[in-house]
Design a protein around this motif. Sequence first.
Motif, PDB file in Angstrom:
ATOM      1  N   LEU A 153       0.844  -1.194   0.000  1.00 39.35           N
ATOM      2  CA  LEU A 153       0.000   0.000   0.000  1.00 39.35           C
ATOM      3  C   LEU A 153       0.879   1.244   0.000  1.00 39.35           C
ATOM      4  O   LEU A 153       1.694   1.438   0.907  1.00 39.35           O
ATOM      5  CB  LEU A 153      -0.898   0.007   1.237  1.00 39.35           C
ATOM      6  CG  LEU A 153      -1.715  -1.269   1.469  1.00 39.35           C
ATOM      7  CD1 LEU A 153      -2.489  -1.168   2.782  1.00 39.35           C
ATOM      8  CD2 LEU A 153      -2.662  -1.523   0.308  1.00 39.35           C
ATOM      9  N   LEU A 156      -0.813   5.311   3.829  1.00 41.98           N
ATOM     10  CA  LEU A 156      -1.423   4.590   4.952  1.00 41.98           C
ATOM     11  C   LEU A 156      -2.303   5.541   5.765  1.00 41.98           C
ATOM     12  O   LEU A 156      -2.216   5.607   6.984  1.00 41.98           O
ATOM     13  CB  LEU A 156      -0.333   3.966   5.830  1.00 41.98           C
ATOM     14  CG  LEU A 156      -0.717   2.807   6.748  1.00 41.98           C
ATOM     15  CD1 LEU A 156      -1.368   1.675   5.972  1.00 41.98           C
ATOM     16  CD2 LEU A 156       0.517   2.290   7.489  1.00 41.98           C
ATOM     17  N   ARG A 161      -5.521   2.286   5.519  1.00 44.15           N
ATOM     18  CA  ARG A 161      -5.675   1.453   6.716  1.00 44.15           C
ATOM     19  C   ARG A 161      -6.884   0.531   6.604  1.00 44.15           C
ATOM     20  O   ARG A 161      -6.846  -0.607   7.089  1.00 44.15           O
ATOM     21  CB  ARG A 161      -5.768   2.335   7.969  1.00 44.15           C
ATOM     22  CG  ARG A 161      -4.416   2.943   8.345  1.00 44.15           C
ATOM     23  CD  ARG A 161      -4.493   3.985   9.429  1.00 44.15           C
ATOM     24  NE  ARG A 161      -3.175   4.541   9.667  1.00 44.15           N
ATOM     25  CZ  ARG A 161      -2.391   4.233  10.703  1.00 44.15           C
ATOM     26  NH1 ARG A 161      -2.804   3.366  11.602  1.00 44.15           N
ATOM     27  NH2 ARG A 161      -1.191   4.767  10.826  1.00 44.15           N
ATOM     28  N   ALA A 164      -5.830  -2.224   4.343  1.00 46.15           N
ATOM     29  CA  ALA A 164      -4.933  -3.119   5.084  1.00 46.15           C
ATOM     30  C   ALA A 164      -5.715  -4.072   5.980  1.00 46.15           C
ATOM     31  O   ALA A 164      -5.390  -5.267   6.075  1.00 46.15           O
ATOM     32  CB  ALA A 164      -3.951  -2.294   5.917  1.00 46.15           C
ATOM     33  N   THR A 168      -5.602  -8.192   5.787  1.00 45.81           N
ATOM     34  CA  THR A 168      -5.279  -9.075   6.913  1.00 45.81           C
ATOM     35  C   THR A 168      -6.340 -10.165   7.046  1.00 45.81           C
ATOM     36  O   THR A 168      -6.033 -11.331   7.302  1.00 45.81           O
ATOM     37  CB  THR A 168      -5.186  -8.256   8.212  1.00 45.81           C
ATOM     38  OG1 THR A 168      -4.166  -7.262   8.067  1.00 45.81           O
ATOM     39  CG2 THR A 168      -4.845  -9.150   9.393  1.00 45.81           C
ATOM     40  N   VAL A 174       0.997  -7.715   4.516  1.00 49.33           N
ATOM     41  CA  VAL A 174       0.725  -6.321   4.168  1.00 49.33           C
ATOM     42  C   VAL A 174       1.971  -5.466   4.380  1.00 49.33           C
ATOM     43  O   VAL A 174       2.512  -5.390   5.494  1.00 49.33           O
ATOM     44  CB  VAL A 174      -0.438  -5.742   5.001  1.00 49.33           C
ATOM     45  CG1 VAL A 174      -0.787  -4.338   4.506  1.00 49.33           C
ATOM     46  CG2 VAL A 174      -1.653  -6.654   4.939  1.00 49.33           C
ATOM     47  N   ALA A 176       3.591  -1.459   3.603  1.00 51.69           N
ATOM     48  CA  ALA A 176       3.127  -0.098   3.344  1.00 51.69           C
ATOM     49  C   ALA A 176       4.307   0.850   3.275  1.00 51.69           C
ATOM     50  O   ALA A 176       5.313   0.679   3.974  1.00 51.69           O
ATOM     51  CB  ALA A 176       2.151   0.347   4.424  1.00 51.69           C
ATOM     52  N   ALA A 184       2.420   1.859  12.283  1.00 54.12           N
ATOM     53  CA  ALA A 184       1.546   1.104  11.390  1.00 54.12           C
ATOM     54  C   ALA A 184       0.640   0.202  12.221  1.00 54.12           C
ATOM     55  O   ALA A 184       1.004  -0.213  13.325  1.00 54.12           O
ATOM     56  CB  ALA A 184       2.372   0.267  10.420  1.00 54.12           C
ATOM     57  N   VAL A 188       0.968  -4.828   9.710  1.00 50.16           N
ATOM     58  CA  VAL A 188       1.433  -4.036   8.568  1.00 50.16           C
ATOM     59  C   VAL A 188       2.886  -3.636   8.789  1.00 50.16           C
ATOM     60  O   VAL A 188       3.221  -3.081   9.835  1.00 50.16           O
ATOM     61  CB  VAL A 188       0.572  -2.767   8.368  1.00 50.16           C
ATOM     62  CG1 VAL A 188       1.081  -1.947   7.191  1.00 50.16           C
ATOM     63  CG2 VAL A 188      -0.896  -3.141   8.173  1.00 50.16           C
ATOM     64  N   SER A 200       5.776  -7.002  -3.692  1.00 48.95           N
ATOM     65  CA  SER A 200       4.306  -7.084  -3.649  1.00 48.95           C
ATOM     66  C   SER A 200       3.722  -7.796  -4.858  1.00 48.95           C
ATOM     67  O   SER A 200       4.137  -7.555  -5.991  1.00 48.95           O
ATOM     68  CB  SER A 200       3.708  -5.673  -3.555  1.00 48.95           C
ATOM     69  OG  SER A 200       4.151  -5.018  -2.390  1.00 48.95           O
TER      70      SER A 200
END
Length: 318
Positions: A153, A156, A161, A164, A168, A174, A176, A184, A188, A200
């Motif tokens: 990501l 954030l 968020r 994320a 999860t 995850v 970021a 975080a 994350v 990723s």
Amino acid sequence: MNASTQKPALIVTGADLAAEALEMLGDFEVVFAGRQPTEGDLVALCALHKPAAIIVRYGKINARVMDACGGNLRVISKHGSGIDVIDQTAAAERGIAVRAAVGANAAAVAEHTWALILACANSVPQLDGRMRAGHWDKSTHKSLELAGRTIGLVGLGAIGRRVAAAATAFDMRVLAFDPYAKEAPAGVALVSLDELFSSSDIVSLHCPLTDENRKMINAQALGKFKAGAILVNTARGSLIDETALAEALSSGKLLAAGLDSFDVEPMPSPHVFQGIANVILSPHIGGVSDAAYVNMGKGAAANVIAVFEEHARSALQS
């Protein structure tokens, strides 16, 4: 405001506003600019009404529009969170407040992000088209299963968020990147941009557009992506070099892309993306849900009212 005093004008750069927002703005004379107002339309409207406030739904607000207000303009309030359509330098030079309805459409954008991710991973529109053409691809099709995969990501904030949290729940790893994030959420990992690109399986953009990150997803950045990765953008179209992305999609470097925003909007037609089968397109509607429409309107109205209350307090103290 005193009932005998003429209401200050407020221009909405759109054709409508949520009823709840209009109720909040009872002390203003609300003027609608229409569905897709041009710069010329806004200049003419501002010159006519000399608004004290503008709520921005569509179009851009530049110095020319501001100056057409004849010095009356106190606040430009975004119907949403993306204030890159407002010339913030010009506003600051003129003492005009710029506000955003931060987080008002976060749920809607996060949900649309996942709609695009899942559609890309499962080839939903492509399979639908094949079915309608009489094909049955059960023996040849394979979806990309998300469990155990890595999503990266870029950004954030409130939207990132939420994305994320769903990742999860899908049992994904995850990552970021956000230079402004001091911490975080659990599960994350904050990493460098290069590490995010190279690690990723899905890269999803959730950052504001700035002069520094304009066209950050260019040929060089795409070269760092995993082969077969997915790119999703529900942020700003100008974060991406569209020519470079078209090449990465056509060459097979990327499995797919899901795009809800574009460098030029409305997206011109013809456009290179229209001829690429592995890109899914939507017309910048990620933040346009029933609830977000009300939340953004109320947030934009609240920001206008807050600025006027600040001015009133300052006047009393001076």
